[in-house]
Design a protein around this motif. Structure first.
Motif, short mmCIF file in Angstrom:
data_model
loop_
_atom_site.label_atom_id
_atom_site.label_comp_id
_atom_site.label_asym_id
_atom_site.label_seq_id
_atom_site.Cartn_x
_atom_site.Cartn_y
_atom_site.Cartn_z
N GLU A 22 17.79 7.54 47.18
CA GLU A 22 18.62 7.72 48.38
C GLU A 22 20.10 7.71 48.01
N TYR A 23 20.50 6.77 47.16
CA TYR A 23 21.90 6.74 46.70
C TYR A 23 22.27 8.04 45.99
N HIS A 24 21.34 8.59 45.24
CA HIS A 24 21.64 9.80 44.48
C HIS A 24 21.62 11.07 45.34
N ASN A 25 21.21 10.95 46.58
CA ASN A 25 21.35 12.05 47.53
C ASN A 25 22.74 12.05 48.17
N ASN A 26 23.53 11.00 47.89
CA ASN A 26 24.86 10.87 48.47
C ASN A 26 25.75 10.08 47.51
N VAL A 27 25.93 10.63 46.30
CA VAL A 27 26.74 9.96 45.28
C VAL A 27 28.18 9.88 45.76
N TRP A 28 28.80 8.75 45.53
CA TRP A 28 30.18 8.53 45.96
C TRP A 28 31.11 9.59 45.36
N PRO A 29 32.03 10.10 46.16
CA PRO A 29 32.96 11.15 45.67
C PRO A 29 33.74 10.74 44.42
N ASN A 37 36.01 14.84 35.64
CA ASN A 37 37.20 14.57 34.83
C ASN A 37 36.87 14.23 33.39
N SER A 38 35.66 13.75 33.14
CA SER A 38 35.28 13.36 31.78
C SER A 38 34.86 14.55 30.92
N GLY A 39 34.67 15.71 31.55
CA GLY A 39 34.24 16.89 30.80
C GLY A 39 32.79 17.25 31.02
N ILE A 40 32.13 16.58 31.97
CA ILE A 40 30.76 16.93 32.31
C ILE A 40 30.81 18.08 33.31
N ASN A 41 30.16 19.19 32.98
CA ASN A 41 30.13 20.35 33.86
C ASN A 41 28.91 20.38 34.76
N HIS A 42 27.82 19.83 34.27
CA HIS A 42 26.56 19.90 35.02
C HIS A 42 25.71 18.69 34.64
N MET A 43 25.06 18.09 35.63
CA MET A 43 24.20 16.95 35.38
C MET A 43 22.96 17.06 36.25
N GLU A 44 21.81 16.76 35.67
CA GLU A 44 20.56 16.68 36.40
C GLU A 44 19.86 15.39 35.98
N ILE A 45 19.22 14.72 36.95
CA ILE A 45 18.41 13.55 36.64
C ILE A 45 17.01 13.81 37.19
N TYR A 46 16.02 13.60 36.35
CA TYR A 46 14.61 13.74 36.72
C TYR A 46 13.95 12.38 36.62
N ARG A 47 12.85 12.20 37.36
CA ARG A 47 12.11 10.94 37.33
C ARG A 47 10.62 11.19 37.24
N VAL A 48 9.94 10.39 36.44
CA VAL A 48 8.49 10.31 36.43
C VAL A 48 8.17 8.82 36.39
N GLY A 49 7.39 8.35 37.37
CA GLY A 49 7.16 6.91 37.46
C GLY A 49 8.50 6.21 37.59
N ASN A 50 8.75 5.27 36.71
CA ASN A 50 10.06 4.60 36.75
C ASN A 50 10.97 5.04 35.59
N ARG A 51 10.60 6.10 34.89
CA ARG A 51 11.41 6.62 33.78
C ARG A 51 12.33 7.73 34.28
N LEU A 52 13.60 7.63 33.93
CA LEU A 52 14.60 8.64 34.28
C LEU A 52 14.95 9.46 33.04
N PHE A 53 15.23 10.72 33.26
CA PHE A 53 15.62 11.65 32.21
C PHE A 53 16.84 12.41 32.73
N MET A 54 17.95 12.33 32.02
CA MET A 54 19.21 12.97 32.43
C MET A 54 19.56 14.06 31.43
N ILE A 55 19.98 15.20 31.97
CA ILE A 55 20.51 16.29 31.16
C ILE A 55 21.95 16.50 31.60
#
Length: 113
Positions: A22-29, A37-55
């Motif tokens: 729910e928080y990640h559906n409305n990440v703080w601006p 600003n850090s140089g990240i152009n694109h981010m995705e987070i996936y979940r299976v069970g309780n494991r997260l995978f970020m690209i």
């Protein structure tokens, strides 16, 4: 442009996982601005069970150390990190203080996308 993949676990509790999503559906601006600003152009987070995978796809000048320094100097990002730690837990093999851990690519097929 470079790509990094990272992993982290959530606490294995359905209610906490739902709240985290729910928080990640409305990440703080301010958090989104910090990512940009850090140089990240694109981010995705996936979940299976309780494991997260970020690209993350980053600019060539991106540095995890520089991002950590920027985050440490940003009160709102620190508030977000403290809040998220209520839902997250370190991977079983993480060293003390480590959160998102980089993953090693072990296979690739086809042309880069």
């Amino acid at each position: 442009m470079k790509k990094h993949c990272l992993a982290l676990d959530l606490k294995d509790d359905d209610a906490l996982i739902a709240k985290y999503e729910e928080y990640h559906n409305n990440v703080w601006p301010e958090v989104l601005e910090s990512l940009s600003n850090s140089g990240i152009n694109h981010m995705e987070i996936y979940r299976v069970g309780n494991r997260l995978f970020m690209i993350i796809e980053v600019e060539d000048h991106f540095s995890f150390d520089k991002k950590a320094k920027m985050d440490a100097d940003n009160d709102r990002v620190q508030d977000w990190e403290v809040l998220m730690w209520n839902y997250q837990q370190a991977l079983p093999f993480a060293k003390p203080g480590e959160k998102w851990l980089p993953m090693n690519k072990i296979f690739e097929f086809g042309p880069p996308i």
